[in-house]
Design a protein around this motif. Sequence first.
Motif, PDB file in Angstrom:
ATOM      1  N   ASN A  47       9.727  -7.550  36.708  1.00 12.27           N
ATOM      2  CA  ASN A  47       8.443  -8.134  36.314  1.00 12.27           C
ATOM      3  C   ASN A  47       7.368  -7.072  36.521  1.00 12.27           C
ATOM      4  O   ASN A  47       7.296  -6.457  37.582  1.00 12.27           O
ATOM      5  N   HIS A  48       6.547  -6.882  35.501  1.00 10.12           N
ATOM      6  CA  HIS A  48       5.491  -5.866  35.564  1.00 10.12           C
ATOM      7  C   HIS A  48       4.119  -6.524  35.462  1.00 10.12           C
ATOM      8  O   HIS A  48       3.967  -7.594  34.868  1.00 10.12           O
ATOM      9  N   PRO A  97     -15.060  -0.668  28.615  1.00  8.69           N
ATOM     10  CA  PRO A  97     -15.324  -0.267  30.000  1.00  8.69           C
ATOM     11  C   PRO A  97     -16.027  -1.381  30.774  1.00  8.69           C
ATOM     12  O   PRO A  97     -16.852  -2.125  30.218  1.00  8.69           O
ATOM     13  N   GLY A  98     -15.683  -1.506  32.050  1.00 13.04           N
ATOM     14  CA  GLY A  98     -16.285  -2.542  32.878  1.00 13.04           C
ATOM     15  C   GLY A  98     -15.578  -3.875  32.793  1.00 13.04           C
ATOM     16  O   GLY A  98     -16.005  -4.863  33.386  1.00 13.04           O
ATOM     17  N   GLN A  99     -14.487  -3.907  32.050  1.00  9.64           N
ATOM     18  CA  GLN A  99     -13.701  -5.130  31.898  1.00  9.64           C
ATOM     19  C   GLN A  99     -12.315  -4.885  32.496  1.00  9.64           C
ATOM     20  O   GLN A  99     -11.700  -3.850  32.226  1.00  9.64           O
ATOM     21  N   ILE A 100     -11.850  -5.805  33.310  1.00 10.23           N
ATOM     22  CA  ILE A 100     -10.485  -5.703  33.847  1.00 10.23           C
ATOM     23  C   ILE A 100      -9.543  -6.419  32.891  1.00 10.23           C
ATOM     24  O   ILE A 100      -9.670  -7.624  32.660  1.00 10.23           O
ATOM     25  N   VAL A 101      -8.618  -5.652  32.323  1.00  6.10           N
ATOM     26  CA  VAL A 101      -7.610  -6.225  31.437  1.00  6.10           C
ATOM     27  C   VAL A 101      -6.283  -6.234  32.194  1.00  6.10           C
ATOM     28  O   VAL A 101      -5.893  -5.229  32.792  1.00  6.10           O
ATOM     29  N   GLY A 102      -5.627  -7.380  32.187  1.00  6.69           N
ATOM     30  CA  GLY A 102      -4.355  -7.525  32.889  1.00  6.69           C
ATOM     31  C   GLY A 102      -3.254  -7.925  31.928  1.00  6.69           C
ATOM     32  O   GLY A 102      -3.434  -8.838  31.111  1.00  6.69           O
ATOM     33  N   TYR A 103      -2.138  -7.218  32.006  1.00  4.06           N
ATOM     34  CA  TYR A 103      -0.986  -7.506  31.158  1.00  4.06           C
ATOM     35  C   TYR A 103       0.231  -7.815  32.027  1.00  4.06           C
ATOM     36  O   TYR A 103       0.969  -6.910  32.433  1.00  4.06           O
ATOM     37  N   PRO A 104       0.463  -9.086  32.354  1.00  6.43           N
ATOM     38  CA  PRO A 104       1.708  -9.438  33.054  1.00  6.43           C
ATOM     39  C   PRO A 104       2.870  -9.438  32.053  1.00  6.43           C
ATOM     40  O   PRO A 104       2.820 -10.143  31.039  1.00  6.43           O
ATOM     41  N   ILE A 105       3.864  -8.626  32.324  1.00  6.33           N
ATOM     42  CA  ILE A 105       5.062  -8.579  31.480  1.00  6.33           C
ATOM     43  C   ILE A 105       6.190  -9.122  32.350  1.00  6.33           C
ATOM     44  O   ILE A 105       6.835  -8.401  33.108  1.00  6.33           O
TER      45      ILE A 105
END
Length: 237
Positions: A47-48, A97-105
Amino acid sequence: MNKNLLVEDLGRKDYKETWDYQETLFQEILDIKIKNRREDAGLQTPNHFLLVEHPHVYTLGKSGDFENLLVSEEYLKKIGASFYKINRGGDITYHGPGQIVGYPILDLENFFTDIHKYLRLLEEMVILTLAEYNIKAERSPGETGVWLDVGTPFARKICAMGVRASRWVTMHGFALNVNADLGYFDNMIPCGIRGKAVTSLNVELGKPQIDLAEVKQKLLKHFAQLFEAGIQQKTEA
Protein backbone atom coordinates in the motif's frame (compact mmCIF):
# COMPACT_ATOMS: atom_id res chain seq x y z
CA MET A 1 -3.61 -8.76 4.95
CA ASN A 2 -0.95 -6.06 4.79
CA LYS A 3 -2.04 -2.88 6.57
CA ASN A 4 1.31 -1.15 6.38
CA LEU A 5 1.52 2.05 4.37
CA LEU A 6 4.63 3.17 2.50
CA VAL A 7 4.56 6.98 2.48
CA GLU A 8 6.54 9.06 -0.03
CA ASP A 9 6.71 12.85 0.06
CA LEU A 10 7.60 13.77 -3.52
CA GLY A 11 7.93 17.50 -2.80
CA ARG A 12 6.98 19.58 -5.85
CA LYS A 13 6.66 17.36 -8.90
CA ASP A 14 5.19 17.62 -12.37
CA TYR A 15 1.64 16.27 -12.63
CA LYS A 16 2.26 13.94 -15.59
CA GLU A 17 5.42 12.48 -14.00
CA THR A 18 3.49 11.82 -10.80
CA TRP A 19 0.55 10.33 -12.69
CA ASP A 20 2.93 7.97 -14.52
CA TYR A 21 4.48 6.97 -11.19
CA GLN A 22 1.02 6.32 -9.74
CA GLU A 23 0.19 4.12 -12.73
CA THR A 24 3.39 2.12 -12.19
CA LEU A 25 2.62 1.46 -8.51
CA PHE A 26 -1.04 0.75 -9.32
CA GLN A 27 -0.08 -1.81 -12.00
CA GLU A 28 2.46 -3.49 -9.71
CA ILE A 29 -0.27 -4.14 -7.15
CA LEU A 30 -2.66 -5.42 -9.84
CA ASP A 31 0.01 -7.76 -11.20
CA ILE A 32 0.55 -9.27 -7.74
CA LYS A 33 -3.20 -9.78 -7.30
CA ILE A 34 -3.50 -11.44 -10.70
CA LYS A 35 -0.56 -13.72 -9.90
CA ASN A 36 -2.12 -14.64 -6.56
CA ARG A 37 -5.40 -15.58 -8.20
CA ARG A 38 -3.86 -17.53 -11.06
CA GLU A 39 -1.15 -19.32 -9.13
CA ASP A 40 -2.38 -19.11 -5.51
CA ALA A 41 0.99 -17.44 -4.84
CA GLY A 42 0.01 -15.94 -1.49
CA LEU A 43 2.05 -12.77 -2.08
CA GLN A 44 1.33 -9.67 0.00
CA THR A 45 0.22 -6.55 -1.84
CA PRO A 46 1.84 -3.24 -0.82
CA ASN A 47 0.00 0.00 0.00
CA HIS A 48 1.42 3.37 -1.02
CA PHE A 49 0.57 6.95 -0.04
CA LEU A 50 2.13 9.69 -2.18
CA LEU A 51 2.17 13.31 -0.99
CA VAL A 52 3.00 15.99 -3.52
CA GLU A 53 2.64 19.62 -4.59
CA HIS A 54 2.11 20.18 -8.30
CA PRO A 55 2.98 23.15 -10.50
CA HIS A 56 -0.21 24.83 -11.76
CA VAL A 57 -2.36 22.24 -13.55
CA TYR A 58 -6.02 21.59 -14.36
CA THR A 59 -7.28 18.00 -14.62
CA LEU A 60 -10.60 16.79 -16.00
CA GLY A 61 -12.11 13.50 -14.81
CA LYS A 62 -13.44 10.93 -17.25
CA SER A 63 -17.07 12.01 -16.71
CA GLY A 64 -16.23 15.72 -16.64
CA ASP A 65 -17.40 18.45 -19.00
CA PHE A 66 -14.65 20.30 -20.89
CA GLU A 67 -16.84 23.43 -20.81
CA ASN A 68 -16.16 23.69 -17.07
CA LEU A 69 -12.71 24.97 -18.06
CA LEU A 70 -13.52 28.64 -18.62
CA VAL A 71 -10.34 29.66 -20.46
CA SER A 72 -8.48 28.46 -23.54
CA GLU A 73 -5.50 26.15 -23.43
CA GLU A 74 -3.52 29.02 -24.99
CA TYR A 75 -4.39 31.17 -21.96
CA LEU A 76 -3.28 28.38 -19.64
CA LYS A 77 0.12 28.40 -21.34
CA LYS A 78 0.38 32.15 -20.72
CA ILE A 79 -0.17 31.70 -16.99
CA GLY A 80 2.17 28.72 -16.76
CA ALA A 81 -0.53 26.10 -16.25
CA SER A 82 -1.03 22.74 -17.96
CA PHE A 83 -4.17 20.67 -18.63
CA TYR A 84 -4.82 16.91 -18.63
CA LYS A 85 -7.87 14.74 -19.19
CA ILE A 86 -7.41 11.82 -16.82
CA ASN A 87 -8.91 8.50 -15.69
CA ARG A 88 -10.30 9.37 -12.26
CA GLY A 89 -13.89 10.06 -11.32
CA GLY A 90 -15.15 13.59 -10.82
CA ASP A 91 -15.08 16.70 -12.97
CA ILE A 92 -12.49 19.47 -13.26
CA THR A 93 -9.95 20.21 -10.53
CA TYR A 94 -7.03 22.59 -10.10
CA HIS A 95 -3.72 21.66 -8.45
CA GLY A 96 -0.94 24.07 -7.63
CA PRO A 97 1.66 25.25 -5.13
CA GLY A 98 0.40 25.53 -1.57
CA GLN A 99 -1.96 22.61 -2.01
CA ILE A 100 -1.35 19.19 -0.45
CA VAL A 101 -2.24 16.48 -2.93
CA GLY A 102 -2.48 12.93 -1.61
CA TYR A 103 -2.56 9.78 -3.71
CA PRO A 104 -3.31 6.63 -1.68
CA ILE A 105 -2.57 3.63 -3.90
CA LEU A 106 -4.05 0.89 -1.77
CA ASP A 107 -5.21 -2.65 -2.12
CA LEU A 108 -8.53 -2.13 -0.35
CA GLU A 109 -8.75 -5.89 0.21
CA ASN A 110 -6.12 -5.25 2.88
CA PHE A 111 -8.64 -3.01 4.67
CA PHE A 112 -12.26 -3.34 3.47
CA THR A 113 -14.03 -3.65 0.12
CA ASP A 114 -16.27 -0.59 0.01
CA ILE A 115 -15.47 2.39 -2.22
CA HIS A 116 -18.06 4.62 -0.55
CA LYS A 117 -16.56 3.86 2.87
CA TYR A 118 -13.12 4.62 1.42
CA LEU A 119 -14.22 8.07 0.23
CA ARG A 120 -16.00 8.84 3.49
CA LEU A 121 -12.86 7.93 5.46
CA LEU A 122 -10.72 10.17 3.24
CA GLU A 123 -13.17 12.98 3.96
CA GLU A 124 -13.06 12.18 7.67
CA MET A 125 -9.25 12.33 7.62
CA VAL A 126 -9.44 15.90 6.31
CA ILE A 127 -12.27 16.89 8.67
CA LEU A 128 -10.29 15.66 11.69
CA THR A 129 -7.14 17.43 10.47
CA LEU A 130 -8.95 20.74 10.04
CA ALA A 131 -10.53 20.36 13.48
CA GLU A 132 -7.00 20.58 14.91
CA TYR A 133 -6.93 24.13 13.50
CA ASN A 134 -10.36 24.87 15.02
CA ILE A 135 -11.97 24.73 11.58
CA LYS A 136 -15.39 23.05 11.50
CA ALA A 137 -15.44 21.18 8.21
CA GLU A 138 -18.13 18.82 6.97
CA ARG A 139 -19.55 16.88 4.06
CA SER A 140 -22.03 18.34 1.61
CA PRO A 141 -24.82 15.86 0.72
CA GLY A 142 -24.31 14.46 -2.77
CA GLU A 143 -20.98 16.25 -3.27
CA THR A 144 -17.73 14.41 -2.60
CA GLY A 145 -15.07 16.41 -0.78
CA VAL A 146 -14.83 18.58 2.32
CA TRP A 147 -16.68 21.87 2.77
CA LEU A 148 -17.21 24.73 5.21
CA ASP A 149 -20.57 26.34 6.12
CA VAL A 150 -22.62 23.75 4.22
CA GLY A 151 -26.25 24.79 3.71
CA THR A 152 -25.51 28.51 3.92
CA PRO A 153 -24.90 31.13 1.22
CA PHE A 154 -21.24 31.03 2.32
CA ALA A 155 -20.62 27.34 1.53
CA ARG A 156 -17.08 26.86 0.24
CA LYS A 157 -14.96 23.86 -0.65
CA ILE A 158 -11.54 23.34 0.93
CA CYS A 159 -10.71 19.82 -0.28
CA ALA A 160 -11.55 18.12 -3.58
CA MET A 161 -11.53 14.35 -4.15
CA GLY A 162 -11.59 12.02 -7.12
CA VAL A 163 -10.47 8.39 -7.25
CA ARG A 164 -10.15 5.46 -9.58
CA ALA A 165 -10.39 1.82 -8.50
CA SER A 166 -9.88 -1.50 -10.27
CA ARG A 167 -9.93 -4.93 -8.57
CA TRP A 168 -10.14 -2.95 -5.30
CA VAL A 169 -6.87 -1.11 -6.02
CA THR A 170 -7.14 2.68 -5.72
CA MET A 171 -5.33 5.63 -7.27
CA HIS A 172 -5.72 9.42 -7.50
CA GLY A 173 -7.08 10.90 -4.28
CA PHE A 174 -7.54 14.30 -2.60
CA ALA A 175 -6.33 17.89 -2.88
CA LEU A 176 -6.41 20.04 0.28
CA ASN A 177 -5.97 23.79 -0.11
CA VAL A 178 -3.52 24.95 2.56
CA ASN A 179 -1.72 27.98 1.09
CA ALA A 180 -3.33 27.87 -2.35
CA ASP A 181 -3.58 30.83 -4.73
CA LEU A 182 -7.37 30.92 -5.06
CA GLY A 183 -7.23 33.11 -8.17
CA TYR A 184 -6.48 30.03 -10.27
CA PHE A 185 -9.89 28.59 -9.39
CA ASP A 186 -11.53 31.47 -11.30
CA ASN A 187 -10.51 29.77 -14.55
CA MET A 188 -12.92 26.87 -14.04
CA ILE A 189 -16.19 25.77 -12.48
CA PRO A 190 -14.73 23.78 -9.56
CA CYS A 191 -15.80 20.13 -9.78
CA GLY A 192 -18.49 21.29 -12.22
CA ILE A 193 -20.53 22.79 -9.37
CA ARG A 194 -21.76 26.31 -10.12
CA GLY A 195 -22.21 28.96 -7.46
CA LYS A 196 -19.94 27.39 -4.84
CA ALA A 197 -16.83 29.15 -3.60
CA VAL A 198 -13.43 27.67 -2.84
CA THR A 199 -11.22 28.45 0.14
CA SER A 200 -7.83 27.61 1.64
CA LEU A 201 -6.71 26.92 5.20
CA ASN A 202 -4.47 30.00 5.40
CA VAL A 203 -7.39 32.22 4.30
CA GLU A 204 -9.69 30.72 6.93
CA LEU A 205 -7.07 31.26 9.64
CA GLY A 206 -6.14 34.75 8.41
CA LYS A 207 -2.46 33.82 8.06
CA PRO A 208 -0.13 34.24 5.08
CA GLN A 209 1.29 30.72 5.37
CA ILE A 210 0.53 27.47 7.18
CA ASP A 211 3.28 24.90 7.72
CA LEU A 212 2.66 22.27 5.03
CA ALA A 213 4.81 19.66 6.74
CA GLU A 214 2.73 19.98 9.89
CA VAL A 215 -0.54 19.54 7.97
CA LYS A 216 0.87 16.48 6.17
CA GLN A 217 1.77 14.84 9.48
CA LYS A 218 -1.72 15.46 10.84
CA LEU A 219 -3.30 13.96 7.70
CA LEU A 220 -1.12 10.86 7.98
CA LYS A 221 -1.88 10.49 11.68
CA HIS A 222 -5.63 10.52 11.06
CA PHE A 223 -5.35 8.27 8.01
CA ALA A 224 -3.44 5.69 10.07
CA GLN A 225 -6.05 5.82 12.82
CA LEU A 226 -9.05 5.59 10.50
CA PHE A 227 -7.61 2.78 8.37
CA GLU A 228 -5.83 1.06 11.31
CA ALA A 229 -2.67 1.25 9.21
CA GLY A 230 1.01 1.28 10.04
CA ILE A 231 3.12 4.11 8.59
CA GLN A 232 6.55 3.70 7.03
CA GLN A 233 8.27 6.74 5.50
CA LYS A 234 10.19 6.40 2.24
CA THR A 235 12.75 9.14 1.71
CA GLU A 236 13.31 8.80 -2.06
CA ALA A 237 11.00 8.16 -4.99
